[in-house]
Enzyme design. Structure first.
Site, PDB file in Angstrom:
ATOM      1  N   LYS A  17       0.800  -1.312   0.234  1.00 26.11           N
ATOM      2  CA  LYS A  17       0.207   0.061  -0.107  1.00 26.11           C
ATOM      3  C   LYS A  17       0.976   1.192  -0.041  1.00 26.11           C
ATOM      4  O   LYS A  17       1.965   1.188  -0.942  1.00 26.11           O
ATOM      5  CB  LYS A  17      -0.848  -0.116   1.157  1.00 26.11           C
ATOM      6  CG  LYS A  17      -1.829  -1.291   1.297  1.00 26.11           C
ATOM      7  CD  LYS A  17      -3.048  -1.022   2.192  1.00 26.11           C
ATOM      8  CE  LYS A  17      -3.974  -2.462   2.188  1.00 26.11           C
ATOM      9  NZ  LYS A  17      -5.328  -2.604   2.780  1.00 26.11           N
ATOM     10  N   HIS A 110      -8.940  -2.517  -5.828  1.00 24.28           N
ATOM     11  CA  HIS A 110      -8.810  -2.574  -4.360  1.00 24.28           C
ATOM     12  C   HIS A 110     -10.083  -1.815  -3.930  1.00 24.28           C
ATOM     13  O   HIS A 110     -10.264  -0.655  -4.347  1.00 24.28           O
ATOM     14  CB  HIS A 110      -7.488  -1.982  -3.870  1.00 24.28           C
ATOM     15  CG  HIS A 110      -7.353  -2.574  -2.466  1.00 24.28           C
ATOM     16  ND1 HIS A 110      -7.824  -1.567  -1.446  1.00 24.28           N
ATOM     17  CD2 HIS A 110      -6.915  -3.827  -1.825  1.00 24.28           C
ATOM     18  CE1 HIS A 110      -7.321  -2.392  -0.325  1.00 24.28           C
ATOM     19  NE2 HIS A 110      -6.942  -3.641  -0.396  1.00 24.28           N
ATOM     20  N   GLU A 181     -11.652 -10.315  -0.926  1.00 23.90           N
ATOM     21  CA  GLU A 181     -11.491  -9.350   0.200  1.00 23.90           C
ATOM     22  C   GLU A 181     -12.466  -8.849   0.937  1.00 23.90           C
ATOM     23  O   GLU A 181     -12.810  -7.657   0.230  1.00 23.90           O
ATOM     24  CB  GLU A 181     -10.041  -8.296  -0.182  1.00 23.90           C
ATOM     25  CG  GLU A 181      -8.815  -8.796  -0.659  1.00 23.90           C
ATOM     26  CD  GLU A 181      -7.841  -7.519  -0.341  1.00 23.90           C
ATOM     27  OE1 GLU A 181      -6.875  -7.949   0.464  1.00 23.90           O
ATOM     28  OE2 GLU A 181      -8.044  -6.502  -0.829  1.00 23.90           O
TER      29      GLU A 181
END
Ligand SMILES: O=C(CO)COP(=O)(O)O
Length: 267
Positions: A17, A110, A181
Site C-alpha cells: 500500500k 482494491h 477481500e
C-alpha cells in the site's frame, strides 16, 4: 497477448500500500528475495506490490532471483494502472510501460480505490483488459462491503457480479488472480471467520468453473487481515493462496505463511 501459464499454482502476495518509504521498501525486497526463491522450491508463487516509486527497482531485483520451479515464479506488481497505453493522461500509469519495466502483476479495484477514488466495475474491466493485453497478470480485488455472516449466498452473488464485470472483455484462458477481500475484514485485528471464507470462495469457485470456464485460468486468494495461522484453516480446493497486508510487514511472517500454504496445498 494474455499470460496463460502457469495454471493454479498456489500463490501468496503482499501489497505494501502506501506504508513503506522507498528505503524501507528496498530493504524489504532484499529480505524477500531469498524467501521467494525458497517458496518456488516449495511450489509456491510469490509477488510483492510496492508503491509506484519503487516498482521498477523492485522488479529489477526480484526478476533476477533464481526460482528453481518454473511453475512457481516470483514477481513484482503495481498497485493500479490506467486503461490507455500512452498519451495525454497526466498522472496515470501505462500498463505497457509497466510491462516494459518487468512488472508482471497489477492490482486492480482494491476496496480503498473503489471507496476513496470511486473506481467502478467498468473501470476495473477496462484496466483488466489493458493489463491482459500487455501480458500483465491482473490481481482483481473483489469483496462485499457489509458484514452479514448469515447470508453467504448474497455475498457470493455480489462478488460474482464484480467478477463477471471485470473479466467481460478478456479471453477465458487469460490468467487472472481474484483477491477475495471482504471489505469489512480489511484493516481489522483478525480476518473473516474461516468457515465464512471457505463458503464464499467455494461458491465463487463454482461460478468460475461452471459458468465462466475459468477452472484453470483463475486463482482465488484471500485477503483482509490475513496472517500466520490462517491458511491452515482454509479449504485448499477453494482458496489458492493469500493476499497479505500489514501482517506481512515483518517478512518472517510472510515466510511462515509460504510454508503454511505449501503444507496445506501439497498435503
Ligand atoms: O487490503 C489488503 C491487502 O491488499 C489487506 O490489508 P490488511 O491485511 O492490512 O487488512
Amino acid at each position: 497477448m494474455a499470460e496463460t501459464t502457469p495454471p493454479r499454482t498456489p500463490i501468496i502476495g503482499i501489497s505494501l500500500k502506501m506504508y513503506f518509504s522507498p528505503s524501507r521498501t528496498a530493504s524489504y525486497i532484499s529480505s524477500f528475495a531469498p524467501i521467494a526463491s525458497a517458496a518456488s522450491a516449495l511450489g509456491v508463487s510469490t509477488f510483492v506490490i510496492p508503491d509506484f516509486l519503487s516498482a521498477a527497482s523492485c522488479a529489477h531485483t526480484l526478476n533476477s532471483v533464481s526460482t528453481p520451479n518454473p511453475s512457481a515464479p516470483t514477481g513484482v506488481g503495481a498497485q493500479d494502472c490506467f486503461w490507455e497505453e500512452e498519451g495525454a493522461f497526466t498522472g496515470e500509469i501505462s500498463p505497457r510501460h509497466l510491462a516494459e519495466l518487468g512488472i508482471r502483476f497489477v492490482e486492480l479495484g482494491h476496496a480503498e480505490r473503489r471507496r476513496i477514488f470511486s473506481e467502478s466495475d467498468a473501470d476495473v474491466a477496462r484496466k483488466t483488459a489493458a493489463a491482459v493485453k500487455n501480458s500483465i497478470i491482473p490481481v482483481i480485488c473483489v469483496g462485499e462491503v457489509d458484514r452479514d455472516e448469515d447470508n453467504i449466498p448474497s455475498a457470493v452473488a455480489f462478488v460474482a457480479d464484480q467478477i463477471r464485470a471485470a473479466v467481460a472483455d478478456i479471453p477465458t484462458d487469460a490468467q487472472i488472480i481474484l483477491a477475495y477481500e471482504p471489505v469489512w475484514a480489511i484493516g481489522q485485528p483478525v480476518p473473516a471467520p474461516t468457515s465464512y471464507i471457505n463458503a464464499v470462495c467455494s461458491g465463487l469457485r463454482s461460478v468460475l468453473d461452471a459458468e465462466l470456464g475459468r477452472k484453470e485460468s483463475a486463482r482465488i486468494i484471500y485477503g483482509g487481515s490475513a496472517g500466520p495461522g490462517l491458511f491452515a484453516e482454509l479449504d485448499p480446493e477453494a482458496v489458492d493462496g493469500l493476499f497479505i497486508g500489514r501482517f506481512g510487514h515483518d517478512v518472517k511472517n510472510f515466510e511462515i505463511m509460504v510454508k503454511e500454504i505449501a503444507a496445506k496445498k501439497y498435503a
